[in-house]
Motif scaffolding. Structure first.
Motif, PDB file in Angstrom:
ATOM      1  N   ARG A 139       0.845  -1.202   0.000  1.00  0.00           N
ATOM      2  CA  ARG A 139       0.000   0.000   0.000  1.00  0.00           C
ATOM      3  C   ARG A 139       0.878   1.248   0.000  1.00  0.00           C
ATOM      4  O   ARG A 139       0.576   2.233  -0.704  1.00  0.00           O
ATOM      5  N   LEU A 140       1.940   1.207   0.779  1.00  0.00           N
ATOM      6  CA  LEU A 140       2.853   2.346   0.827  1.00  0.00           C
ATOM      7  C   LEU A 140       3.510   2.574  -0.532  1.00  0.00           C
ATOM      8  O   LEU A 140       3.561   3.707  -1.027  1.00  0.00           O
ATOM      9  N   PHE A 141       3.990   1.508  -1.162  1.00  0.00           N
ATOM     10  CA  PHE A 141       4.635   1.648  -2.462  1.00  0.00           C
ATOM     11  C   PHE A 141       3.651   2.152  -3.524  1.00  0.00           C
ATOM     12  O   PHE A 141       3.999   2.977  -4.373  1.00  0.00           O
ATOM     13  N   ASP A 142       2.415   1.642  -3.482  1.00  0.00           N
ATOM     14  CA  ASP A 142       1.425   2.048  -4.480  1.00  0.00           C
ATOM     15  C   ASP A 142       0.942   3.485  -4.277  1.00  0.00           C
ATOM     16  O   ASP A 142       0.325   4.064  -5.183  1.00  0.00           O
ATOM     17  N   SER A 143       1.208   4.055  -3.115  1.00  0.00           N
ATOM     18  CA  SER A 143       0.832   5.448  -2.888  1.00  0.00           C
ATOM     19  C   SER A 143       1.753   6.417  -3.625  1.00  0.00           C
ATOM     20  O   SER A 143       1.439   7.601  -3.766  1.00  0.00           O
ATOM     21  N   SER A 144       2.896   5.915  -4.116  1.00  0.00           N
ATOM     22  CA  SER A 144       3.812   6.719  -4.921  1.00  0.00           C
ATOM     23  C   SER A 144       3.481   6.545  -6.397  1.00  0.00           C
ATOM     24  O   SER A 144       3.098   5.455  -6.836  1.00  0.00           O
ATOM     25  N   VAL A 145       3.601   7.615  -7.172  1.00  0.00           N
ATOM     26  CA  VAL A 145       3.398   7.519  -8.614  1.00  0.00           C
ATOM     27  C   VAL A 145       4.541   6.698  -9.205  1.00  0.00           C
ATOM     28  O   VAL A 145       5.717   6.935  -8.923  1.00  0.00           O
ATOM     29  N   ALA A 146       4.177   5.724 -10.023  1.00  0.00           N
ATOM     30  CA  ALA A 146       5.187   4.789 -10.545  1.00  0.00           C
ATOM     31  C   ALA A 146       5.921   5.392 -11.740  1.00  0.00           C
ATOM     32  O   ALA A 146       5.723   5.004 -12.895  1.00  0.00           O
ATOM     33  N   THR A 147       6.770   6.362 -11.478  1.00  0.00           N
ATOM     34  CA  THR A 147       7.601   6.935 -12.524  1.00  0.00           C
ATOM     35  C   THR A 147       8.868   6.094 -12.686  1.00  0.00           C
ATOM     36  O   THR A 147       9.160   5.210 -11.872  1.00  0.00           O
ATOM     37  N   LYS A 148       9.629   6.398 -13.727  1.00  0.00           N
ATOM     38  CA  LYS A 148      10.897   5.690 -13.916  1.00  0.00           C
ATOM     39  C   LYS A 148      11.831   5.948 -12.747  1.00  0.00           C
ATOM     40  O   LYS A 148      12.535   5.037 -12.297  1.00  0.00           O
ATOM     41  N   GLU A 149      11.820   7.179 -12.219  1.00  0.00           N
ATOM     42  CA  GLU A 149      12.690   7.509 -11.090  1.00  0.00           C
ATOM     43  C   GLU A 149      12.307   6.705  -9.849  1.00  0.00           C
ATOM     44  O   GLU A 149      13.187   6.192  -9.130  1.00  0.00           O
ATOM     45  N   THR A 150      10.996   6.592  -9.601  1.00  0.00           N
ATOM     46  CA  THR A 150      10.536   5.789  -8.464  1.00  0.00           C
ATOM     47  C   THR A 150      10.950   4.338  -8.640  1.00  0.00           C
ATOM     48  O   THR A 150      11.437   3.693  -7.701  1.00  0.00           O
ATOM     49  N   TYR A 151      10.752   3.835  -9.838  1.00  0.00           N
ATOM     50  CA  TYR A 151      11.113   2.445 -10.123  1.00  0.00           C
ATOM     51  C   TYR A 151      12.593   2.200  -9.871  1.00  0.00           C
ATOM     52  O   TYR A 151      12.964   1.205  -9.225  1.00  0.00           O
ATOM     53  N   MET A 152      13.448   3.084 -10.362  1.00  0.00           N
ATOM     54  CA  MET A 152      14.894   2.898 -10.188  1.00  0.00           C
ATOM     55  C   MET A 152      15.283   2.995  -8.718  1.00  0.00           C
ATOM     56  O   MET A 152      16.168   2.261  -8.255  1.00  0.00           O
ATOM     57  N   ASP A 153      14.627   3.873  -7.962  1.00  0.00           N
ATOM     58  CA  ASP A 153      14.898   3.965  -6.518  1.00  0.00           C
ATOM     59  C   ASP A 153      14.513   2.670  -5.813  1.00  0.00           C
ATOM     60  O   ASP A 153      15.272   2.155  -4.974  1.00  0.00           O
TER      61      ASP A 153
END
Length: 267
Positions: free
Chosen positions: A76-90
Motif C-alpha cells: 500500500r505504501l509503495f502504491d501510494s507513490s506515482v510509478a515513474t521511472k525515477e521511483t522504479y529505479m529507486d
C-alpha cells in the motif's frame, strides 16, 4: 487463487489441459519448478511440497505465508507513490542494495517491481542484481489483497524449499505425483543452449532432468511434464505418453501468436 507475480512460462492458460490429465489418485504433490505457482494455486493439492532455484522468489512466498499483513502494508505504501521511472529505479536500488530491509518490505519490493518491470520479467545479472528496466506505465495497482490473503492461508499447509531440482526429486515415493514445468527446450536451434546456460538452465541440466524423471518412473512415482513441442523433447521422452496442445505466446508484450507445447506423462 491466482499467481501474484507474472513469471516466464506461466501455466494459467493450460490449467484445464493439465487438470484433465491428472492421475485419478495420488499421494503427495511435488513441484520442483514453482515459478509463479499457477498450477499449485489452480489445483490447491493437499500435502504439497514445492521448490524453486530462486531464493528471492521462495523468500517472497514465505513472507506472504508468515506475514501477509506486513507485506500488504508495504505494498500500500509503495502504491501510494506515482510509478515513474525515477521511483522504479529507486525501488530497484533498494531491492538490490538496501540495508536493514525487512522480509516483508523485500517481498513487497519483489511484487511491486514485478508489476512495473518491462514485460513482467524477472532477471538477474552476474552479480545477482535484479536488472529489468521500467515498463513505462505510471498507473495500476501492484497487488490484489483478497488473493494475497488466500495465498497466505493456503501456503501455511505447503512445504516450501529452495534448491536444485535433482536433490528435490529424490523425495517423492511410490504413488506420489510430480508436476514438472522446467525452463523449456528452445523452439528453434535445439542444439544451441547458450541462452539457457546464461539463465542457469543448460543442455546438461535438461539431461539431468530427464534422468531424474526416469528415476521417478522406476520408483513408481507418477509425473507430468510441460515443454515445447520440438523434436528433441519428443526423442528424449519417446517412451512416455506425449500429447500436443495449442498455446498462445506473447511477443515483446505487443501481441500473441499460437504455438504448440506437449504434455508428457508416465502413466
Amino acid at each position: 487463487m491466482k499467481p501474484f507475480v507474472k513469471w516466464a512460462g506461466g501455466k494459467r492458460q493450460l490449467l484445464d489441459e493439465i487438470s484433465r490429465r491428472l492421475p485419478d489418485t495420488y499421494g503427495d504433490y511435488y513441484e520442483p519448478f514453482l515459478g509463479g505457482g499457477a498450477v499449485l494455486f489452480g489445483l490447491q493439492p493437499k500435502n504439497a511440497f514445492v521448490c524453486d532455484i530462486n531464493p528471492n522468489l521462495v523468500d517472497t512466498y514465505r513472507s506472504i505465508r508468515d506475514d501477509v499483513d506486513g507485506v500488504l502494508d508495504m505494498l500500500r505504501l509503495f502504491d501510494s507513490s506515482v510509478a515513474t521511472k525515477e521511483t522504479y529505479m529507486d525501488f530497484r536500488d533498494t531491492y538490490n542494495h538496501g540495508v536493514d530491509v525487512s522480509d516483508a518490505e523485500r517481498a513487497a519490493l519483489f511484487i511491486w517491481l514485478n508489476k512495473h518491470a518491462f514485460n513482467g520479467l524477472y532477471r538477474e545479472n552476474s552479480k545477482g542484481e535484479f536488472n529489468v528496466p521500467f515498463n513505462n506505465k505510471t498507473s495500476g495497482d501492484s497487488f490484489d489483497e483478497d488473493n494475497l490473503r488466500e495465498v497466505s492461508a493456503y501456503l501455511r499447509s505447503v512445504d516450501l524449499s529452495t534448491g536444485d531440482f535433482e536433490e528435490f526429486l529424490e523425495r517423492p515415493r511410490e504413488g506420489d505425483f510430480v508436476y514438472v514445468d522446467s525452463p523449456y527446450v528452445p523452439v528453434s536451434d535445439t542444439a544451441n543452449f547458450t541462452g539457457y546456460a546464461k539463465d542457469g538452465f543448460s543442455y546438461e541440466d535438461h539431461k539431468r532432468l530427464m534422468e531424474s524423471l526416469y528415476g521417478l518412473s522406476r520408483r513408481g512415482v507418477k509425473w507430468m511434464m510441460s515443454n515445447n513441442d520440438v523434436d528433441l523433447v519428443r526423442y528424449w521422452y519417446k517412451i512416455y505418453n506425449i500429447q500436443s496442445v495449442d498455446v498462445r505466446r506473447s511477443i515483446n508484450a505487443k501481441g500473441n501468436r499460437k504455438g504448440r507445447e506437449v504434455i508428457i506423462t508416465n502413466y
